[in-house]
Design a protein around this motif. Sequence first.
Motif: not given
Lengths: 105, 267
Positions: B42-48, B50-55, B73-77, B86-88
């Motif tokens: 699946g995907t959350l809408g952005d590859p980066e 996805d990578r950060v959330v999977a980790r 939106p691009a996995g920034q933390t 915007p916050t996801v």
Amino acid sequence: MKDLLEDIARWQAAGERIAVARVVDIEGSGPREPGAAMAVTASGEVAGSVSGGCVEGAVVGQALAILAGETEPGITTFGYSDDEAFAVGLTCGGTIHLFIEELDW
Amino acid sequence: MTIFEQYATLLRAASPVALATVIDGPGIGAKLLVRPDHDPVGTLGDPELDRVVARDALGELEAARSGVRNYGPAGQTTPEDLLDQPTVRIFIESHAPPPQMWIFGAVDFTAALARVAKVLGYRVTVCDAREVFATRRRFPMADEVRVSWPKPVFDDIGDELGPRDAVCILTHDPKFDVPAVQGALSTRVGYIGVMGSRTTHDRRMERLAEVGIIAPIDVDRLMSPIGLDIGARTPEETAVSICAEIIASRTGRSVPSLRDTTGDIHS
């Protein structure tokens, strides 16, 4: 979600549309942990629970509204801090945040 | 197969899995299914993202925790990267296999401890080297009964043990206690409790020192004597005092452990 799988499979086999409500966050004392889930069909059948029975009625209404396209999927909050607390509150005094969406994924 | 079908299949098989869902922000409802040693689905809408959330989901899964986390939106933390973004909000729902409790020593207290641990959701194994004591008939409530010395057990399953798991050593016999403590210390297990009177405890610490267990980093991991100082008398009360100590060690609450008190263990 695990305890809902049998009901969901039966409903899906019957071609029913289903909405799922999941507890995503709790503040104070909440009766169910994040991950607790409840499923509602468009014809009003229900499985599972997200509280000790305090808010399930309101969740069914919200789920049906989402299935009918009247409300967008999203976070719904119930609790003492909420204005709705006196109408549909948690007797334990906590606050729960639910995410309600159609099971179309 | 849809994501839900894959998810349902894994849940039925009791396989470890985490489901990440965007619950607020861009892409609401998007899903990512995460499992150890598999590519996410699946995907959350952005590859980066996805990578950060999977980790993060794998970390949450290991701790058996479900909850909400916020990203850009691009996995920034980091907060600076999140300004003007915007916050996801993402809900990570973890389904981890049950924690394990290994009880060494098929003694009077073992059956009661196994029963209480089952109530708390542990997968319980009873282990003793003495074939006549380590029988299924004596411990029908355990998931497994193993006749073995401690070392082969830890060689076999040591890598599996993690922060949620517990090792309880109830033998009171240095022949068995010492290798069991050595084995447990070689793992990442979250709780190690060792039973015995205060005299037994003192003698055991001497025996452990003789085999080189003296470093505070090791000794501080041992809850010995095992359990909370609640004046427990019966095996059942002792089992409750042990399980309560395990809960407190996980939550980090300060409670009167027998290890940190003096005086009679039984009231």
